[in-house]
Scaffold this active site. Structure first.
Site: not given
Length: 558
Positions: A20, A22, A24, A28, A97, A199, A255, A329
């Protein structure tokens, strides 16, 4: 086109949990850009990004509302393009993805599709009349609980969603929809991405008659025979290759739950022009009980060896294997297949890495695997974020199929959030992942398991992965050698050889916390030891070679 991905190593980033920038609490794109030099040092070639597209996040980004915009929480398209430029400067490729079995119900296509039966986007999704008694077309169970059918009162029809009701399935029978998908893919390739991880791509073709499935314990039925590896899936993938991928030097991996070796040969055979490789689920389903992963049982090493051997031998000279222990997953590999207790955590992590990276295929490293991250045990269901785990908890406990304690134990062992806790960069607050409040809790063991410490220790798991990745680049036998299993009935060791021309590679791994003996018909003492997780040369007694707890050796015989 070259097959550069054969000696490549892929690193999967789950952006929400990676870094991260920033404060939050959410990882990102700029956070990824910051860490590209770290990945370059590890030695990987390709970064697979879990979805960064615009999404309402019902399923953590796998419910896409705009394929050509970046999720606000992750940054902007300019941030993404800057990341691409920096990756290119470091000679790192980006694999996106691709989620095209379904969209979000907030995608503009679905918003239009819902308006009326005559809307030009109606055919982009799968709509079906109710039965005469008003019930849904089938009693198929959805992957995240409940029915796969959701009723729309406006049109008095049901739409199909194999996952969440906020993830309506696309209708691949629609020529216009497929062309829109292919155009979108070309746009990303033109930006400079190297390819796609697709996916649940073997679910895009459904049996158009929608037969009823076999009854399940939950009261629903199993529709999977009618939407896995469906009647037109190969035609669609061949069309995708022609329309979207031809002319680009790409990497593609599909996948594919419920895929067999014989089916995978069709998907990956070069002359068929479909995909480069597939992700199968055979090994990660080991120990599934009556209620799947929610009733886990002990697994056997002989079963694992049989699975890996079936895929190694089945795709040899025909297709290509993807090699992985874990992903976003799956639970953490160390907790699932190794020993995550501190005594053996690093050593068993090295053993698992050796076992996988010496196989034939393209290896995938999931973020944190290279520092030995482990499963987490949060005290309350409220601390979990995964839709699948939360829905399964409520459905299975309310129906009396499992107690709350049994369900929490199953989530500890097999829940998806094990892989989604923040990347552990340092022993500072929140593992150095964020200066804010993380979107999901950090694993408390970050104080001793983190990148900062791994980089400071020359015998760390990180540098072991670095060496394995380099070996793949320098020894053709690791890429192209044929696989042969040895000692298939032993429950303690996984030993195999790779053979290329006059060279033989011997891989020895001990999956137990005991010293074991291997009586090999090879003179290893005089051979080149390419890599080991031991401090000393392998010992030989009258009974054979000694493999210490979680020991691993790789020998090259010339």
């Amino acid at each position: 086109m070259t097959k550069w991905w054969k000696d490549a190593t892929v690193y999967q980033i789950y952006p929400r949990s990676f870094n991260d920038s920033n404060g939050d609490g959410i990882g990102d794109i700029n956070g990824i850009t910051e860490k590209l030099p770290y990945l370059k040092e590890l030695g990987i070639d390709v970064i697979w990004l879990s979805p960064v597209y615009q999404s309402p996040n019902d399923d953590n980004g796998y419910d896409i509302s705009d394929y050509e915009a970046i999720m606000d929480e992750f940054g902007t398209m300019n941030d993404y393009e800057q990341m691409l430029l920096e990756a290119k400067r470091l000679d790192l490729k980006i694999m996106m993805d691709l989620v095209v079995n379904h969209t979000s119900d907030e995608h503009q296509w679905f918003i239009e599709s819902k308006k009326s039966k005559t809307n030009d986007k109606r055919a982009y999704y799968i709509w079906h009349d109710p039965k005469t008694n008003g019930e849904p077309p089938t009693q198929w169970a959805a992957a995240f609980g409940g029915s796969v059918w959701e009723y729309d009162e406006t049109s008095e029809q049901y739409y199909l969603h194999l996952f969440s009701k906020k993830q309506p399935d696309l209708n691949w029978e629609s020529d216009a929809m497929r062309q829109d998908v292919y155009r979108m893919m070309r746009n990303w390739l033109d930006k400079g991405v190297a390819g796609f991880r697709m996916d649940v791509i073997n679910m895009i073709s459904k049996d158009p008659t929608y037969p009823e499935g076999k009854k399940l314990k939950t009261g629903y039925t199993d529709g999977s025979p009618y939407y896995f590896n469906g009647p037109k899936v190969h035609a669609y993938l061949q069309e995708m290759r022609r329309e979207a991928l031809s002319g680009y030097d790409t990497i593609t991996v599909g996948e594919m739950p419920n895929v067999s070796v014989d089916q995978a040969k069709l998907y990956t055979a070069e002359e068929r022009k479909e995909l480069d490789m597939v992700f199968h689920f055979d090994h990660v389903g080991l120990g599934d009980g009556e209620l799947g992963k929610w009733t886990p049982k002990p697994w056997k090493l002989t079963d694992l060896k049989q699975i890996f051997s079936r895929w190694q031998e089945g795709l040899d000279e025909v297709g290509w294997n993807s090699l992985y222990w874990s992903n976003h997953d799956q639970p953490r590999a160390l907790s699932r297949f190794g020993n995550d207790q501190e005594t053996y955590r690093v050593k068993s992590g090295k053993m698992l890495a050796t076992c996988l990276h010496m196989l034939k295929g393209t290896p995938y490293v999931f973020q944190g695997e290279e520092i030995g991250m482990t499963n987490v045990q949060f005290s309350s269901l409220d601390d979990y974020r995964d839709l699948e785990s939360i829905n399964a908890f409520h459905e299975l406990t309310e129906k009396g199929l499992l107690t709350e304690e049994e369900m929490m134990e199953a989530i500890y062992k097999r829940g998806r959030d094990n892989a989604r806790t923040p990347m552990q960069w340092s022993n500072q607050v929140n593992a150095g992942f964020t200066s804010g409040t993380p979107w999901i809790g950090v694993n408390p063991n970050y104080r001793t398991i983190n990148v900062h410490d791994a980089l400071a220790k020359k015998d760390s798991l990180f540098y072991y992965y670095q060496k394995l990745i380099k070996l793949r680049k320098t020894h053709e036998i690791i890429v192209e050698g044929r696989y042969h299993l040895l000692y298939q009935d032993r429950e303690d060791i996984y030993v195999y050889k790779r053979v290329l021309n006059d060279q033989t590679l011997i891989v020895l791994t001990n999956f137990t916390d005991q010293t074991v003996t291997v009586d090999l018909p090879y003179q290893l003492m005089m051979s080149d030891c390419l890599i080991t997780n031991e401090d000393e040369a392998i010992e030989k007694s009258d009974a054979g070679y000694q493999l210490k707890p979680y020991g691993a050796y790789v020998f090259l015989l010339n």
